[in-house]
Write an enzyme that holds these catalytic residues in place. Structure first.
Site, PDB file in Angstrom:
ATOM      1  N   SER A 176      21.998 -19.705 -26.847  1.00  0.00           N
ATOM      2  CA  SER A 176      22.867 -19.946 -25.696  1.00  0.00           C
ATOM      3  C   SER A 176      24.223 -19.300 -25.964  1.00  0.00           C
ATOM      4  O   SER A 176      24.285 -18.097 -26.189  1.00  0.00           O
ATOM      5  CB  SER A 176      22.992 -21.457 -25.427  1.00  0.00           C
ATOM      6  OG  SER A 176      23.717 -21.692 -24.241  1.00  0.00           O
ATOM      7  N   THR A 177      25.299 -20.061 -25.998  1.00  0.00           N
ATOM      8  CA  THR A 177      26.641 -19.500 -26.172  1.00  0.00           C
ATOM      9  C   THR A 177      26.723 -18.669 -27.449  1.00  0.00           C
ATOM     10  O   THR A 177      26.395 -19.144 -28.533  1.00  0.00           O
ATOM     11  CB  THR A 177      27.685 -20.629 -26.225  1.00  0.00           C
ATOM     12  OG1 THR A 177      27.501 -21.486 -25.108  1.00  0.00           O
ATOM     13  CG2 THR A 177      29.085 -20.060 -26.234  1.00  0.00           C
ATOM     14  N   HIS A 202      20.043 -18.623 -22.596  1.00  0.00           N
ATOM     15  CA  HIS A 202      20.648 -19.200 -21.398  1.00  0.00           C
ATOM     16  C   HIS A 202      21.553 -18.149 -20.758  1.00  0.00           C
ATOM     17  O   HIS A 202      22.563 -17.740 -21.345  1.00  0.00           O
ATOM     18  CB  HIS A 202      21.490 -20.431 -21.759  1.00  0.00           C
ATOM     19  CG  HIS A 202      20.691 -21.554 -22.315  1.00  0.00           C
ATOM     20  ND1 HIS A 202      21.247 -22.588 -23.039  1.00  0.00           N
ATOM     21  CD2 HIS A 202      19.355 -21.825 -22.259  1.00  0.00           C
ATOM     22  CE1 HIS A 202      20.311 -23.449 -23.393  1.00  0.00           C
ATOM     23  NE2 HIS A 202      19.148 -23.002 -22.939  1.00  0.00           N
ATOM     24  N   MET A 295      25.564 -23.965 -27.286  1.00  0.00           N
ATOM     25  CA  MET A 295      26.120 -25.280 -26.991  1.00  0.00           C
ATOM     26  C   MET A 295      25.020 -26.218 -26.522  1.00  0.00           C
ATOM     27  O   MET A 295      24.105 -25.809 -25.821  1.00  0.00           O
ATOM     28  CB  MET A 295      27.195 -25.131 -25.910  1.00  0.00           C
ATOM     29  CG  MET A 295      27.877 -26.428 -25.506  1.00  0.00           C
ATOM     30  SD  MET A 295      29.345 -26.135 -24.469  1.00  0.00           S
ATOM     31  CE  MET A 295      28.633 -25.219 -23.097  1.00  0.00           C
ATOM     32  N   ASP A 298      19.448 -27.966 -26.376  1.00  0.00           N
ATOM     33  CA  ASP A 298      18.193 -27.399 -25.879  1.00  0.00           C
ATOM     34  C   ASP A 298      17.497 -26.632 -26.997  1.00  0.00           C
ATOM     35  O   ASP A 298      18.118 -25.836 -27.703  1.00  0.00           O
ATOM     36  CB  ASP A 298      18.470 -26.462 -24.703  1.00  0.00           C
ATOM     37  CG  ASP A 298      17.194 -25.958 -24.052  1.00  0.00           C
ATOM     38  OD1 ASP A 298      16.221 -26.721 -23.994  1.00  0.00           O
ATOM     39  OD2 ASP A 298      17.191 -24.796 -23.595  1.00  0.00           O
TER      40      ASP A 298
END
Length: 363
Positions: A176-177, A202, A295, A298
């Site tokens: 993600s991030t 993401h 972050m 997940d």
């Protein structure tokens, strides 16, 4: 409580006002100033010493990318890019993440005032998260020379071997991030005949295609945005579309990509947990999974499900992560057999793939 000091940089007076209003509503954020272009911003950074910048991509006098490049060279600091949801905007934003921007916020392309209100929590969360990160220059890795790609038909029709068979390794990556850069580092280090790789990052729907195309240009593997029913083959990496969950399924003869238009899982679509669960059901111990920077949590439970089937499971370490949320959650859950710095992950994935059974890191 010390508030996060933010400087908003955007050539649109409306966007500057809306961004400032949204950010100022959060008691943990203080908007210390705004700037209409990078040249004004340069002086305000010296005067105001902000903790975080929000930076528009397209601006007069100096574009956001040129400004970011100079900033990260001369005065590295956390930056959240503000980008339009277009192919051009996506490509420029991905370049900004390569240069050291922490994250990006996708600007609505119509009905600005009402849509921005819906996104207030997202931009506030991204700014507060950025304030806790250490700016990183582009990671240097020993990159493989990528030979020009010619069609096999240019020389001789090539015999097609079967795709992934039961027991053949499949690599799965979730992020993600900070993940667009982390995924790049992993894919750049992969040889052209690496086991198939499934990637859930993401990312908004408008960005996943350009992201896959950018990865394809920097990797010796063939990288594409996954399509429903597409065979999963060695030497290929498949990126989940930003609008669908990506699953790996066995159709009786080979593994194929399946796209699912179900609801968000862990507030994400695509979700890493969905990818990992599908592999736990279809490939089990033949899977090698890595959970990278991001972050939230997940992927943590899905990684645990994979490990319980005998799959090899890895997470990125805290020091090399932009945000140690997802990998940290998985590590605390006992879902990972190893924790490694980012530049060690690709070699380890390849080493595990060469072992007789991919699931060499059983609990």
């Amino acid at each position: 409580m010390t508030r996060v000091r933010v400087l908003v940089i955007d050539d649109s007076a409306l966007v500057r006002k809306l961004m400032s209003t949204m950010l100022a509503c959060d008691p943990e954020i203080e908007v210390v100033g705004t700037a209409a272009d990078p040249l004004i911003a340069r002086e305000k950074i010296k005067q105001l010493n902000p903790d975080v910048l929000t930076l528009d991509v397209e601006m007069p006098r100096m574009d956001g990318i040129t400004f970011l490049e100079n900033l990260m060279r001369l005065r590295p600091m956390p930056v959240v890019m503000v980008s339009s949801l277009t192919v051009e905007g996506a490509d420029v934003t991905l370049r900004a993440l390569e240069m050291g921007a922490v994250d990006f916020f996708a600007k609505p392309d119509h009905d600005l005032a009402s849509r921005f209100g819906e996104c207030a929590q997202e931009i506030c969360d991204k700014v507060k998260l950025a304030a806790r990160t250490r700016p990183r220059a582009r990671t240097t890795v020993r990159k493989l020379d990528v030979a020009p790609r010619l069609s096999a038909d240019a020389v001789l029709p090539r015999a097609q071997t079967a795709g992934s068979r039961g027991g053949s390794p499949i690599i799965a990556i979730g992020a993600s991030t900070g993940g667009t850069e982390a995924v790049r580092v992993v894919l750049e280090a992969m040889p052209p005949d690496a086991p198939p790789i499934l990637v859930t990052q993401h990312i908004p729907a408008a960005f996943s295609g350009p992201f896959a195309a950018r990865m394809d240009r920097c990797s010796a593997m063939r990288v594409c945005e996954a399509q429903d029913g597409q065979p999963i083959q060695s030497g290929h990496a498949y990126v989940a579309p930003g609008s669908h969950h990506l699953l790996a399924m066995w159709d009786g003869a080979k593994y194929v990509c399946r796209l699912h238009d179900g609801p968000p899982v862990n507030r994400h679509k695509p979700s890493v947990d969905v990818l990992f669960r599908s592999l736990a059901a279809s490939a089990g111990a033949a899977t090698i999974a890595a959970l990278l920077t991001g972050m939230g949590d997940d992927g943590a439970r899905g990684l645990l499900e994979l490990r319980q089937t005998g799959a090899a499971t890895l997470v990125q370490d805290e020091n090399s992560s932009v945000v140690w949320g997802m990998p940290g959650a998985a590590w605390k859950l006992g879902a990972a057999g190893e924790m490694l710095p980012l530049d060690h992950i690709a070699p380890r994935l390849l080493a595990l793939a060469r072992q007789p059974l991919a699931g060499a890191l059983r609990a």
